[in-house]
Design a protein around this motif. Structure first.
Motif, PDB file in Angstrom:
ATOM      1  N   SER A  51     -21.711  13.364  -4.831  1.00 42.59           N
ATOM      2  CA  SER A  51     -22.272  14.094  -5.963  1.00 42.59           C
ATOM      3  C   SER A  51     -22.173  13.186  -7.175  1.00 42.59           C
ATOM      4  CB  SER A  51     -21.493  15.393  -6.195  1.00 42.59           C
ATOM      5  OG  SER A  51     -21.956  16.057  -7.360  1.00 42.59           O
ATOM      6  N   TYR A  52     -23.307  12.983  -7.870  1.00 40.10           N
ATOM      7  CA  TYR A  52     -23.337  12.044  -8.992  1.00 40.10           C
ATOM      8  C   TYR A  52     -23.927  12.728 -10.222  1.00 40.10           C
ATOM      9  CZ  TYR A  52     -24.537   7.874 -11.750  1.00 40.10           C
ATOM     10  OH  TYR A  52     -24.650   6.939 -12.757  1.00 40.10           O
ATOM     11  N   SER A  53     -23.238  12.600 -11.346  1.00 40.91           N
ATOM     12  CA  SER A  53     -23.736  13.202 -12.583  1.00 40.91           C
ATOM     13  C   SER A  53     -23.324  12.367 -13.783  1.00 40.91           C
ATOM     14  CB  SER A  53     -23.185  14.631 -12.733  1.00 40.91           C
ATOM     15  OG  SER A  53     -23.659  15.219 -13.933  1.00 40.91           O
ATOM     16  N   GLN A  54     -24.312  11.778 -14.439  1.00 39.00           N
ATOM     17  CA  GLN A  54     -24.093  11.061 -15.697  1.00 39.00           C
ATOM     18  C   GLN A  54     -22.954  10.052 -15.607  1.00 39.00           C
ATOM     19  OE1 GLN A  54     -26.010  11.487 -18.558  1.00 39.00           O
ATOM     20  NE2 GLN A  54     -27.333  12.850 -17.373  1.00 39.00           N
ATOM     21  N   GLY A  55     -22.922   9.266 -14.526  1.00 42.15           N
ATOM     22  CA  GLY A  55     -21.938   8.194 -14.404  1.00 42.15           C
ATOM     23  C   GLY A  55     -20.671   8.558 -13.661  1.00 42.15           C
ATOM     24  N   LEU A  69     -33.553  21.311   4.582  1.00 37.69           N
ATOM     25  CA  LEU A  69     -33.295  19.869   4.521  1.00 37.69           C
ATOM     26  C   LEU A  69     -31.813  19.535   4.521  1.00 37.69           C
ATOM     27  CD1 LEU A  69     -36.116  18.556   2.140  1.00 37.69           C
ATOM     28  CD2 LEU A  69     -36.003  18.504   4.631  1.00 37.69           C
ATOM     29  N   GLY A  70     -30.983  20.501   4.920  1.00 34.14           N
ATOM     30  CA  GLY A  70     -29.566  20.212   5.101  1.00 34.14           C
ATOM     31  C   GLY A  70     -28.933  19.518   3.910  1.00 34.14           C
ATOM     32  N   SER A  71     -28.224  18.423   4.192  1.00 34.01           N
ATOM     33  CA  SER A  71     -27.506  17.687   3.141  1.00 34.01           C
ATOM     34  C   SER A  71     -28.290  16.479   2.641  1.00 34.01           C
ATOM     35  CB  SER A  71     -26.137  17.245   3.659  1.00 34.01           C
ATOM     36  OG  SER A  71     -25.338  18.350   3.980  1.00 34.01           O
ATOM     37  N   THR A  72     -29.604  16.633   2.541  1.00 37.44           N
ATOM     38  CA  THR A  72     -30.447  15.574   1.985  1.00 37.44           C
ATOM     39  C   THR A  72     -29.946  15.170   0.602  1.00 37.44           C
ATOM     40  OG1 THR A  72     -32.407  16.307   3.187  1.00 37.44           O
ATOM     41  CG2 THR A  72     -32.789  15.048   1.176  1.00 37.44           C
ATOM     42  N   THR A  73     -30.015  13.878   0.286  1.00 39.99           N
ATOM     43  CA  THR A  73     -29.654  13.404  -1.044  1.00 39.99           C
ATOM     44  C   THR A  73     -30.825  13.622  -1.990  1.00 39.99           C
ATOM     45  OG1 THR A  73     -28.262  11.680  -0.059  1.00 39.99           O
ATOM     46  CG2 THR A  73     -28.800  11.456  -2.400  1.00 39.99           C
ATOM     47  N   PHE A  74     -30.626  14.473  -2.994  1.00 36.95           N
ATOM     48  CA  PHE A  74     -31.649  14.720  -4.004  1.00 36.95           C
ATOM     49  C   PHE A  74     -31.282  13.950  -5.261  1.00 36.95           C
ATOM     50  CE2 PHE A  74     -31.940  18.367  -1.196  1.00 36.95           C
ATOM     51  CZ  PHE A  74     -33.310  18.458  -0.993  1.00 36.95           C
ATOM     52  N   GLU A  75     -32.226  13.132  -5.731  1.00 43.00           N
ATOM     53  CA  GLU A  75     -31.939  12.250  -6.855  1.00 43.00           C
ATOM     54  C   GLU A  75     -33.008  12.354  -7.938  1.00 43.00           C
ATOM     55  OE1 GLU A  75     -31.440   8.171  -5.589  1.00 43.00           O
ATOM     56  OE2 GLU A  75     -31.151   8.828  -3.537  1.00 43.00           O
ATOM     57  N   ASN A  76     -32.563  12.145  -9.171  1.00 48.49           N
ATOM     58  CA  ASN A  76     -33.487  11.984 -10.287  1.00 48.49           C
ATOM     59  C   ASN A  76     -32.879  10.939 -11.212  1.00 48.49           C
ATOM     60  OD1 ASN A  76     -34.907  12.247 -12.810  1.00 48.49           O
ATOM     61  ND2 ASN A  76     -35.689  14.214 -12.086  1.00 48.49           N
ATOM     62  N   GLU A  77     -33.421   9.721 -11.136  1.00 50.33           N
ATOM     63  CA  GLU A  77     -32.852   8.614 -11.912  1.00 50.33           C
ATOM     64  C   GLU A  77     -32.955   8.862 -13.405  1.00 50.33           C
ATOM     65  OE1 GLU A  77     -33.243   3.743 -12.440  1.00 50.33           O
ATOM     66  OE2 GLU A  77     -34.549   4.821 -11.021  1.00 50.33           O
ATOM     67  N   ARG A 121     -30.213  10.907 -14.298  1.00 50.86           N
ATOM     68  CA  ARG A 121     -28.945  10.363 -13.822  1.00 50.86           C
ATOM     69  C   ARG A 121     -28.155  11.436 -13.084  1.00 50.86           C
ATOM     70  NH1 ARG A 121     -25.614   8.278 -18.336  1.00 50.86           N
ATOM     71  NH2 ARG A 121     -24.437   7.171 -16.743  1.00 50.86           N
ATOM     72  N   GLN A 122     -28.866  12.096 -12.160  1.00 55.06           N
ATOM     73  CA  GLN A 122     -28.255  13.157 -11.367  1.00 55.06           C
ATOM     74  C   GLN A 122     -28.600  12.956  -9.898  1.00 55.06           C
ATOM     75  OE1 GLN A 122     -26.311  15.509 -12.630  1.00 55.06           O
ATOM     76  NE2 GLN A 122     -26.751  15.317 -14.804  1.00 55.06           N
ATOM     77  N   ALA A 123     -27.656  13.285  -9.041  1.00 56.33           N
ATOM     78  CA  ALA A 123     -27.901  13.269  -7.596  1.00 56.33           C
ATOM     79  C   ALA A 123     -26.911  14.222  -6.947  1.00 56.33           C
ATOM     80  CB  ALA A 123     -27.741  11.871  -7.017  1.00 56.33           C
ATOM     81  N   VAL A 124     -27.355  14.874  -5.884  1.00 62.03           N
ATOM     82  CA  VAL A 124     -26.479  15.836  -5.217  1.00 62.03           C
ATOM     83  C   VAL A 124     -26.864  15.930  -3.746  1.00 62.03           C
ATOM     84  CG1 VAL A 124     -27.915  17.872  -5.673  1.00 62.03           C
ATOM     85  CG2 VAL A 124     -25.428  18.129  -5.445  1.00 62.03           C
ATOM     86  N   GLU A 125     -25.881  16.225  -2.918  1.00 60.73           N
ATOM     87  CA  GLU A 125     -26.097  16.454  -1.492  1.00 60.73           C
ATOM     88  C   GLU A 125     -25.545  17.841  -1.154  1.00 60.73           C
ATOM     89  OE1 GLU A 125     -25.775  11.819   0.013  1.00 60.73           O
ATOM     90  OE2 GLU A 125     -24.017  13.123   0.185  1.00 60.73           O
ATOM     91  N   PRO A 126     -26.378  18.869  -1.126  1.00 59.36           N
ATOM     92  CA  PRO A 126     -25.893  20.217  -0.822  1.00 59.36           C
ATOM     93  C   PRO A 126     -25.403  20.321   0.612  1.00 59.36           C
ATOM     94  CG  PRO A 126     -28.284  20.171  -0.824  1.00 59.36           C
ATOM     95  CD  PRO A 126     -27.844  18.823  -1.313  1.00 59.36           C
ATOM     96  N   ASN A 151     -25.186  19.139 -11.601  1.00 60.51           N
ATOM     97  CA  ASN A 151     -26.281  18.532 -10.848  1.00 60.51           C
ATOM     98  C   ASN A 151     -27.393  19.526 -10.568  1.00 60.51           C
ATOM     99  OD1 ASN A 151     -23.447  17.784  -9.874  1.00 60.51           O
ATOM    100  ND2 ASN A 151     -24.569  15.902  -9.457  1.00 60.51           N
ATOM    101  N   TYR A 152     -27.002  20.681 -10.067  1.00 62.26           N
ATOM    102  CA  TYR A 152     -27.993  21.670  -9.669  1.00 62.26           C
ATOM    103  C   TYR A 152     -28.778  22.207 -10.867  1.00 62.26           C
ATOM    104  CZ  TYR A 152     -25.901  21.604  -5.043  1.00 62.26           C
ATOM    105  OH  TYR A 152     -25.451  21.204  -3.807  1.00 62.26           O
ATOM    106  N   GLN A 153     -28.080  22.432 -11.959  1.00 62.06           N
ATOM    107  CA  GLN A 153     -28.767  22.904 -13.172  1.00 62.06           C
ATOM    108  C   GLN A 153     -29.760  21.872 -13.668  1.00 62.06           C
ATOM    109  OE1 GLN A 153     -25.497  25.940 -15.215  1.00 62.06           O
ATOM    110  NE2 GLN A 153     -25.655  23.866 -15.961  1.00 62.06           N
ATOM    111  N   GLU A 154     -29.318  20.634 -13.761  1.00 61.81           N
ATOM    112  CA  GLU A 154     -30.185  19.574 -14.280  1.00 61.81           C
ATOM    113  C   GLU A 154     -31.389  19.339 -13.376  1.00 61.81           C
ATOM    114  OE1 GLU A 154     -30.040  18.037 -17.168  1.00 61.81           O
ATOM    115  OE2 GLU A 154     -28.272  19.163 -17.773  1.00 61.81           O
ATOM    116  N   LEU A 155     -31.188  19.437 -12.071  1.00 65.62           N
ATOM    117  CA  LEU A 155     -32.281  19.199 -11.127  1.00 65.62           C
ATOM    118  C   LEU A 155     -33.205  20.412 -10.996  1.00 65.62           C
ATOM    119  CD1 LEU A 155     -30.354  17.267  -8.338  1.00 65.62           C
ATOM    120  CD2 LEU A 155     -31.918  16.312 -10.034  1.00 65.62           C
TER     121      LEU A 155
END
Length: 218
Positions: free
Chosen positions: A42-46, A82-90, A93-98, A140-144
């Motif tokens: 899980s990645y959020s703002q660094g 899509l299971g635990s697909t990595t969702f990203e938005n550069e 600066r957010q990414a998450v794997e549900p 992550n989820y809110q931003e995405l």
């Protein structure tokens, strides 16, 4: 990064938090860990969180995902899980794997796509997180822009609906407004541990049909 990834060990049920990780470093970590890894990111703002789930976590994830699929099948609604697909938005600066996620009303927009770009494609409408050892953060989820987030802590299901960019806890699912999911989901999860998966799924499908029939008659 000061440490090579092979030097880092995250025991099951634990998390590792890394700060000041830039986007390129995050991409390098994703590439080095590969798609067959057990850890989730899980990645959020660094800030990067690396988590390794417990078997209990995986059991709950699978059965709850199966429940959602059963509902959609009984309602004859096309969907894509899509299971635990990595969702990203550069750009964000957010990414998450549900733990699991579903495209429902927007399924046709991503049907057949092998790669998704959240700067172009919509995010999943429903995400599921199993919070056995840690509590999922909303960032992550809110931003995405994920419309609905379920968090299951092993005892209760918490339904969160995105409103004006923030999650608001709700007693009703936006995806399934006619089904009292929050009232019964834990009981069915526990049933699966005693009666077995198949028997529980049959009982759950029967419950869904009963609820839908009641709604049609009202």
């Amino acid at each position: 990064m000061l440490l090579a990834l092979e030097q880092i060990i995250v025991p099951p049920g634990h998390q590792l938090l890394l700060k000041n990780v830039n986007w390129q470093q995050f991409q390098d970590i994703l590439k080095n860990l590969g798609e067959s890894r057990s850890a989730r990111l899980s990645y959020s703002q660094g800030t990067l969180e690396i988590m390794t789930p417990l078997p209990e976590h995986e059991d709950n994830k699978v059965i709850i995902g199966d429940f959602v699929k059963a509902i959609l099948e009984e309602m004859d609604i096309e969907f894509r899980s899509l299971g635990s697909t990595t969702f990203e938005n550069e750009a964000m600066r957010q990414a998450v794997e549900p733990d699991d996620c579903f495209y429902i009303q927007k399924e046709a927009q991503i049907r057949g796509k092998k790669r998704l770009d959240l700067e172009i494609d919509p995010p999943p409408e429903l995400a599921i997180e199993i919070d056995i050892t840690s509590r999922t953060k909303f960032n992550n989820y809110q931003e995405l822009g994920v419309t609905e987030l379920w968090r299951y802590n092993g005892k209760t299901i918490e339904i969160n609906i995105l409103q004006s960019g923030k999650y608001v806890q709700s007693g009703t699912s936006l995806a399934f407004p006619n089904l009292p999911i929050a009232d019964v989901l834990h009981d069915f999860v526990e049933q699966s541990k005693v009666r077995g998966r198949n028997a529980t799924m049959k009982a759950f499908r029967a419950w869904v049909r009963e609820q839908l029939a009641r709604h049609e008659q009202s």
